[in-house]
Design a protein around this motif. Structure first.
Motif, PDB file in Angstrom:
ATOM      1  N   PRO A   1      -2.817  -3.939  -9.281  1.00  0.00           N
ATOM      2  CA  PRO A   1      -3.185  -3.610  -7.846  1.00  0.00           C
ATOM      3  C   PRO A   1      -1.348  -4.306  -6.915  1.00  0.00           C
ATOM      4  CG  PRO A   1      -5.280  -5.465  -8.616  1.00  0.00           C
ATOM      5  CD  PRO A   1      -4.379  -4.635  -9.551  1.00  0.00           C
TER       6      PRO A   1
ATOM      7  N   ASP B   1      -8.012  -1.915 -10.494  1.00  0.00           N
ATOM      8  CA  ASP B   1      -8.338  -2.668  -8.774  1.00  0.00           C
ATOM      9  C   ASP B   1      -9.750  -2.433  -8.699  1.00  0.00           C
ATOM     10  OD1 ASP B   1      -8.078  -3.627  -6.821  1.00  0.00           O
ATOM     11  OD2 ASP B   1      -6.050  -1.573  -5.889  1.00  0.00           O
TER      12      ASP B   1
ATOM     13  N   ARG C   1     -10.772  -4.129  -5.893  1.00  0.00           N
ATOM     14  CA  ARG C   1     -11.205  -3.966  -4.572  1.00  0.00           C
ATOM     15  C   ARG C   1     -10.963  -3.178  -4.161  1.00  0.00           C
ATOM     16  NH1 ARG C   1      -6.102  -6.970  -2.671  1.00  0.00           N
ATOM     17  NH2 ARG C   1      -5.359  -5.406  -4.083  1.00  0.00           N
ATOM     18  N   THR C   2     -10.478  -2.120  -4.637  1.00  0.00           N
ATOM     19  CA  THR C   2     -10.098  -0.239  -3.414  1.00  0.00           C
ATOM     20  C   THR C   2     -10.863   0.532  -4.637  1.00  0.00           C
ATOM     21  OG1 THR C   2      -8.701   0.155  -4.651  1.00  0.00           O
ATOM     22  CG2 THR C   2      -8.147  -1.494  -2.384  1.00  0.00           C
ATOM     23  N   ARG C   3     -10.826   0.629  -5.919  1.00  0.00           N
ATOM     24  CA  ARG C   3     -11.769   1.189  -6.896  1.00  0.00           C
ATOM     25  C   ARG C   3     -10.959   2.834  -6.774  1.00  0.00           C
ATOM     26  NH1 ARG C   3     -16.607   2.353  -6.100  1.00  0.00           N
ATOM     27  NH2 ARG C   3     -16.694   3.382  -7.720  1.00  0.00           N
ATOM     28  N   ARG C   4      -9.759   2.701  -6.200  1.00  0.00           N
ATOM     29  CA  ARG C   4      -9.052   4.381  -5.807  1.00  0.00           C
ATOM     30  C   ARG C   4      -9.209   4.975  -6.235  1.00  0.00           C
ATOM     31  NH1 ARG C   4      -4.424   6.202  -3.901  1.00  0.00           N
ATOM     32  NH2 ARG C   4      -4.047   6.866  -2.067  1.00  0.00           N
TER      33      ARG C   4
ATOM     34  N   THR D   1      -1.341   4.723  -7.047  1.00  0.00           N
ATOM     35  CA  THR D   1      -2.729   5.578  -7.942  1.00  0.00           C
ATOM     36  C   THR D   1      -2.408   7.358  -7.608  1.00  0.00           C
ATOM     37  OG1 THR D   1      -4.061   3.607  -6.870  1.00  0.00           O
ATOM     38  CG2 THR D   1      -5.620   5.678  -7.967  1.00  0.00           C
TER      39      THR D   1
ATOM     40  N   ARG E   1       0.793  -1.025   0.011  1.00  0.00           N
ATOM     41  CA  ARG E   1      -0.151  -0.049   0.075  1.00  0.00           C
ATOM     42  C   ARG E   1       0.963   0.976   0.335  1.00  0.00           C
ATOM     43  NH1 ARG E   1      -5.304  -0.811   4.074  1.00  0.00           N
ATOM     44  NH2 ARG E   1      -6.134  -2.396   2.959  1.00  0.00           N
TER      45      ARG E   1
ATOM     46  N   LYS F   1     -12.631   7.005  -7.390  1.00  0.00           N
ATOM     47  CA  LYS F   1     -12.955   7.272  -6.295  1.00  0.00           C
ATOM     48  C   LYS F   1     -12.585   8.576  -6.266  1.00  0.00           C
ATOM     49  CE  LYS F   1     -14.272   3.166  -2.618  1.00  0.00           C
ATOM     50  NZ  LYS F   1     -13.438   2.120  -1.613  1.00  0.00           N
TER      51      LYS F   1
END
Length: 555
Positions: free
Chosen positions: A467, A378, A380-383, A355, A351, A386
């Motif tokens: 990811p 990704d 999982r996080t859709r960072r 992004t 981490r 968002k």
């Protein structure tokens, strides 16, 4: 996405140093700085523990009396002995130390003190030894208060004088009595011997009279010496009452505790730093990954882009940060030119700022008149989705798209899913289900390969937010569909994790183009211009071998 030439190899003009895991063991100072919080906490706890232990110790005072002895006491009085040699005096002083520690002297000392202290307790509180210069004897005594410590040391010295004087006096009395008997016999012999006719003493009588006179003089000398220095002590310097206790000493205990804690924590820190080596400098990952440094960027706080319709824009950066990302774009262009592609999988070790780095690299490329596409891979996080303003609802048009329902997509379908910002286009993660009103809406990332084949040719640069490599196996699949991989390495990442990443990337056909080093906040952009000069020189050398360097497209 374009096909790579078979003969092209990335970084063919850049050679990494050999990776030796234990070659760069950090020094003790660097280890302490790395784990400074743990070391400081350990030293503080050890200091507190030392203070606590000091408070548990009983209060003790210590004082010292000194005594200078004649050479030696008894024999000089009785026989007028000669001075002793060094070895003989050492033996003599050792004998006097044993006498002071004897029960006879200690019992006499306890009588002088007039207390009810036991003999063993008094012996435990005493430390009698010869002085280093063999001039006398030192008497150290401890006590719960200054008065008792000084009284015990002085009482032992006084008791030794009394006991020694008594012994010398008894020896002198026996010597005088023995001389009296001898004088009596000589006097009887003198009286019984015949006298000369003229009334004078004969030679024998004169001899007997002289011996009698000598013995009487010796008796007088013995009596005088016993009266003057019968104990054999030339000087007794009594102990003074101590002004401060020798135990406990809180300051000393705190200092010793902190020192022991620092040594212990420092040893652990050195071991941990050697066992868990981290990337402390921007060049550390290069020898492990076998790939060049693309640039050094500052650590940024991820903030959502202003989602005001199609005019969403990224947050403004400081000039130094903007320049750093432009430098990454220039380095990335050089590496992509060597492999002949435009799609880059941006991934990381763990981490971190993956992004955020991809967003700012894309914005820097747009400022250089490039057409940039960002793909959020990704799910999982859709960072990325968002940050660009994509919520949890259905697709951009308010309903589930054909690709979201698992149906084959086409270029138009992917274009409909794009989020248009002021700088780049973003292909977000969308809901995967026919019923958008379902309370549990699953999310599905775009098919990277299909998206690249459908709309990849429309863009100069495609950045795929992939990811973490060590977190999921999907990262390898996504990286394998790109033209190259860029690794985002945060400051302080474990070097062993970088070695694991290197092993995983060996199974991916896409080459590792390089890495972006993310330095922590608060550090200046030192040596940035030096690095830029080095990379610019390398790029110029590469132009002689690669003529099709990617040129900025007009917007």
């Amino acid at each position: 996405m374009t096909d790579r030439p078979a003969e092209a190899t990335p970084n063919d003009r850049w050679q990494a140093e050999p990776d030796e895991p234990w070659a760069d063991r950090p020094g003790i100072i660097a280890s302490l700085l790395r784990y400074r919080l743990i070391v400081a906490a350990a030293a503080l706890l050890a200091a507190v523990a030392g203070f606590g232990l000091a408070q548990l110790l009983p209060v003790q005072y210590q004082t010292q009396a000194s005594m200078v002895l004649s050479d030696p006491g008894g024999p000089s009085i009785l026989g007028g002995g000669s001075p002793l040699s060094g070895s003989d005096r050492q033996v003599y002083l050792a004998k006097q130390v044993a006498i002071m520690n004897s029960s006879l002297v200690l019992q006499r000392a306890l009588q002088l003190l007039g207390g009810h202290q036991s003999l063993q307790d008094a012996r435990d509180r005493l430390n009698v030894q010869a002085s280093q210069d063999l001039a006398g004897i030192t008497i150290e005594a401890t006590g719960s208060d200054p008065r008792s410590a000084a009284a015990l040391a002085n009482a032992v010295g006084d008791a030794y004088e009394l006991v020694t004087a008594d012994r010398v006096s008894q020896d002198a009395q026996r010597a005088v009595a023995s001389m009296d008997k001898l004088i009596g016999r000589l006097q009887e012999e003198l009286d019984a011997s015949p006298k000369s006719p003229d009334g004078r003493l004969t030679a024998r009588q004169q001899q007997l009279a002289g011996r009698i006179t000598d013995l009487q003089q010796q008796q007088q000398d013995i009596t005088t010496q016993v009266a003057v220095s019968g104990s054999g002590v030339e000087l007794f310097e009594q102990a003074d009452r101590p002004t401060s206790p020798t135990q406990p000493k809180p300051k000393l205990a705190v200092a010793l505790g902190a020192l022991l804690g620092l040594l212990g924590a420092g040893t652990w820190a050195w071991w941990a730093a050697a066992r868990y080596q981290r990337a402390e400098e921007r060049g550390d990952p290069a020898r492990i990954l076998g790939a060049p440094l693309l640039g050094e960027v500052p650590q940024l706080r991820a903030r959502p882009w202003s989602a005001d319709g199609p005019a969403a824009s990224p947050p403004a950066l400081e000039p130094s940060a903007r320049e750093a990302y432009h430098f990454v774009v220039a380095s990335l262009d050089h590496e992509l030119a060597s492999v002949g592609g435009s799609a880059v999988a941006v991934t990381s070790v763990g981490r971190g700022d993956r992004t955020t780095t991809a967003l700012n690299v894309a914005n820097a490329a747009w400022e250089e008149n490039r057409k940039v596409l960002l793909i959020d891979a990704d799910e999982r996080t859709r960072r990325l989705s968002k940050l660009c303003g994509q919520g949890e609802g259905p697709g951009p048009n308010g309903h589930a798209t054909p690709a979201a329902r698992g149906e084959p997509g086409d270029p138009k379908e992917y274009l409909n899913r794009l989020i248009l910002t002021r700088s780049v286009m973003v292909l977000p993660v969308t809901p995967n289900g026919a019923d958008p009103g379902s309370p549990t809406v699953s999310l599905r990332g775009p098919d990277v390969r299909q998206a690249l084949l459908s709309i990849g040719e429309l863009f100069d640069l495609v950045l795929i937010d992939t990811p973490e490599l060590l977190a999921t196996s999907d990262a390898l699949n996504i990286a394998g569909k790109s033209d190259g991989v860029v690794l985002v390495v945060n400051h302080g990442v474990l070097l062993d994790q970088l070695r694991d990443v290197r092993k995983l990337l060996a199974f991916v056909k896409a080459p590792l183009l390089g890495y972006v080093y993310v330095r922590p906040r608060g550090l200046g952009v030192r040596a940035q211009w030096q690095l830029a000069t080095w990379r610019l020189a390398a790029r110029r050398r590469g132009r002689t071998e690669t003529e099709d360097v990617h040129q900025p497209a007009e917007r």
